[in-house]
Scaffold this motif. Structure first.
Motif, PDB file in Angstrom:
ATOM      1  N   ARG A   6       0.821  -1.216   0.000  1.00  0.00           N
ATOM      2  CA  ARG A   6       0.000   0.000   0.000  1.00  0.00           C
ATOM      3  C   ARG A   6       0.847   1.255   0.000  1.00  0.00           C
ATOM      4  N   ASP A   7       2.018   1.208   0.586  1.00  0.00           N
ATOM      5  CA  ASP A   7       2.797   2.417   0.822  1.00  0.00           C
ATOM      6  C   ASP A   7       3.985   2.593  -0.119  1.00  0.00           C
ATOM      7  N   TRP A   8       4.072   1.874  -1.184  1.00  0.00           N
ATOM      8  CA  TRP A   8       5.243   2.012  -2.046  1.00  0.00           C
ATOM      9  C   TRP A   8       5.230   3.315  -2.843  1.00  0.00           C
ATOM     10  N   ARG A   9       4.062   3.804  -3.264  1.00  0.00           N
ATOM     11  CA  ARG A   9       4.018   5.012  -4.089  1.00  0.00           C
ATOM     12  C   ARG A   9       4.398   6.263  -3.300  1.00  0.00           C
ATOM     13  N   PRO A  10       3.866   6.471  -2.087  1.00  0.00           N
ATOM     14  CA  PRO A  10       4.352   7.631  -1.330  1.00  0.00           C
ATOM     15  C   PRO A  10       5.843   7.565  -1.051  1.00  0.00           C
ATOM     16  N   LEU A  11       6.350   6.381  -0.773  1.00  0.00           N
ATOM     17  CA  LEU A  11       7.780   6.229  -0.544  1.00  0.00           C
ATOM     18  C   LEU A  11       8.575   6.546  -1.819  1.00  0.00           C
ATOM     19  N   LEU A  12       8.064   6.128  -2.971  1.00  0.00           N
ATOM     20  CA  LEU A  12       8.720   6.446  -4.242  1.00  0.00           C
ATOM     21  C   LEU A  12       8.782   7.958  -4.456  1.00  0.00           C
ATOM     22  N   PHE A  13       7.690   8.665  -4.165  1.00  0.00           N
ATOM     23  CA  PHE A  13       7.671  10.114  -4.363  1.00  0.00           C
ATOM     24  C   PHE A  13       8.599  10.823  -3.382  1.00  0.00           C
ATOM     25  N   ILE A  14       8.683  10.330  -2.163  1.00  0.00           N
ATOM     26  CA  ILE A  14       9.608  10.921  -1.187  1.00  0.00           C
ATOM     27  C   ILE A  14      11.048  10.719  -1.649  1.00  0.00           C
ATOM     28  N   VAL A  15      11.359   9.523  -2.128  1.00  0.00           N
ATOM     29  CA  VAL A  15      12.715   9.237  -2.603  1.00  0.00           C
ATOM     30  C   VAL A  15      13.033  10.056  -3.861  1.00  0.00           C
ATOM     31  N   LEU A  16      12.080  10.164  -4.790  1.00  0.00           N
ATOM     32  CA  LEU A  16      12.313  10.961  -6.000  1.00  0.00           C
ATOM     33  C   LEU A  16      12.519  12.437  -5.663  1.00  0.00           C
ATOM     34  N   GLY A  17      11.706  12.978  -4.771  1.00  0.00           N
ATOM     35  CA  GLY A  17      11.833  14.390  -4.418  1.00  0.00           C
ATOM     36  C   GLY A  17      13.112  14.687  -3.664  1.00  0.00           C
ATOM     37  N   ALA A  18      13.382  13.898  -2.635  1.00  0.00           N
ATOM     38  CA  ALA A  18      14.618  14.108  -1.872  1.00  0.00           C
ATOM     39  C   ALA A  18      15.839  13.814  -2.740  1.00  0.00           C
ATOM     40  N   GLY A  19      15.726  12.811  -3.602  1.00  0.00           N
ATOM     41  CA  GLY A  19      16.826  12.500  -4.507  1.00  0.00           C
ATOM     42  C   GLY A  19      17.095  13.629  -5.488  1.00  0.00           C
ATOM     43  N   ALA A  20      16.032  14.278  -5.979  1.00  0.00           N
ATOM     44  CA  ALA A  20      16.217  15.410  -6.907  1.00  0.00           C
ATOM     45  C   ALA A  20      16.957  16.552  -6.219  1.00  0.00           C
ATOM     46  N   VAL A  21      16.599  16.815  -4.972  1.00  0.00           N
ATOM     47  CA  VAL A  21      17.276  17.889  -4.239  1.00  0.00           C
ATOM     48  C   VAL A  21      18.743  17.539  -4.006  1.00  0.00           C
ATOM     49  N   LEU A  22      19.006  16.336  -3.527  1.00  0.00           N
ATOM     50  CA  LEU A  22      20.380  15.942  -3.208  1.00  0.00           C
ATOM     51  C   LEU A  22      21.250  15.772  -4.449  1.00  0.00           C
ATOM     52  N   VAL A  23      20.700  15.155  -5.484  1.00  0.00           N
ATOM     53  CA  VAL A  23      21.476  14.941  -6.710  1.00  0.00           C
ATOM     54  C   VAL A  23      21.801  16.272  -7.371  1.00  0.00           C
ATOM     55  N   SER A  24      20.828  17.198  -7.405  1.00  0.00           N
ATOM     56  CA  SER A  24      21.119  18.486  -8.043  1.00  0.00           C
ATOM     57  C   SER A  24      22.129  19.295  -7.236  1.00  0.00           C
ATOM     58  N   HIS A  25      22.157  19.091  -5.940  1.00  0.00           N
ATOM     59  CA  HIS A  25      23.110  19.838  -5.122  1.00  0.00           C
ATOM     60  C   HIS A  25      24.527  19.262  -5.188  1.00  0.00           C
ATOM     61  N   PHE A  26      24.628  17.934  -5.160  1.00  0.00           N
ATOM     62  CA  PHE A  26      25.944  17.319  -5.059  1.00  0.00           C
ATOM     63  C   PHE A  26      26.523  16.813  -6.384  1.00  0.00           C
ATOM     64  N   PHE A  27      25.695  16.448  -7.350  1.00  0.00           N
ATOM     65  CA  PHE A  27      26.214  15.806  -8.557  1.00  0.00           C
ATOM     66  C   PHE A  27      25.966  16.580  -9.847  1.00  0.00           C
ATOM     67  N   LEU A  28      24.881  17.326  -9.936  1.00  0.00           N
ATOM     68  CA  LEU A  28      24.588  18.092 -11.144  1.00  0.00           C
ATOM     69  C   LEU A  28      25.146  19.491 -10.963  1.00  0.00           C
ATOM     70  N   HIS A  29      26.230  19.785 -11.625  1.00  0.00           N
ATOM     71  CA  HIS A  29      26.959  21.022 -11.381  1.00  0.00           C
ATOM     72  C   HIS A  29      26.433  22.171 -12.227  1.00  0.00           C
ATOM     73  N   THR A  30      26.541  23.356 -11.651  1.00  0.00           N
ATOM     74  CA  THR A  30      26.225  24.585 -12.367  1.00  0.00           C
ATOM     75  C   THR A  30      27.504  25.419 -12.469  1.00  0.00           C
ATOM     76  N   CYS A  31      27.391  26.544 -13.167  1.00  0.00           N
ATOM     77  CA  CYS A  31      28.571  27.392 -13.382  1.00  0.00           C
ATOM     78  C   CYS A  31      29.132  27.938 -12.073  1.00  0.00           C
ATOM     79  N   THR A  32      28.262  28.224 -11.105  1.00  0.00           N
ATOM     80  CA  THR A  32      28.702  28.756  -9.821  1.00  0.00           C
ATOM     81  C   THR A  32      29.595  27.751  -9.086  1.00  0.00           C
ATOM     82  N   ASP A  33      29.303  26.467  -9.245  1.00  0.00           N
ATOM     83  CA  ASP A  33      30.117  25.435  -8.600  1.00  0.00           C
ATOM     84  C   ASP A  33      31.550  25.442  -9.117  1.00  0.00           C
TER      85      ASP A  33
END
Length: 149
Positions: A6-33
């Protein structure tokens, strides 16, 4: 139905959202980095627009994680929240493309790292949200248990 299924979809969305924040901060670089800044007429250095694109992307990622958390609290709103996550995934794609575009120079690090990663993450998020919406709609049409997210 077991709690895990029953709870796999909310967990997937939490992982996708938190993963987007963390991946964009640590692995997807911008010019400022990489030390690229714009100099104003007054001589101060300010981040380039790809920095703000990354910040907007992280905000939408946090919204996706919050929608997943809200699905745990309000399981009856799961279909609407899944549809909202699909829209947030589309927004993740539109941010570096059109809303807060990255640098114009194709060789800059934001166009080589952040932009493709944002497209991939946004596409996965949009597809998972759309898949959740269609799955829950099918359960409603079949007369399935509404709380079975």
């Amino acid at each position: 139905m077991s709690k895990l299924t029953r709870d796999w979809r909310p967990l997937l969305f939490i992982v996708l959202g938190a993963g987007a924040v963390l991946v964009s901060h640590f692995f997807l670089h911008t010019c400022t980095d990489h030390g690229h800044f714009m100099e104003t007429a007054a001589g101060t250095l300010v981040p380039m627009r790809c920095h703000w694109s990354e910040r907007a992307f992280q905000g939408v990622g946090a919204l996706v994680a919050f929608a997943g958390l809200a699905m745990y609290v309000f399981p009856d709103a799961a279909r609407g929240l899944s549809f909202a996550v699909a829209g947030a995934g589309l927004l993740m794609i539109l941010i570096p493309m059109w809303l807060v575009p990255t640098c114009d120079m194709p060789g800059m690090v934001c166009n080589l790292s952040f932009k493709p990663g944002a497209y991939l993450t946004g596409g996965i998020t949009a597809l998972s949200g759309l898949g959740g919406t269609l799955r829950l709609r099918r359960l409603d049409v079949m007369g399935g248990e509404r709380s079975a997210v």
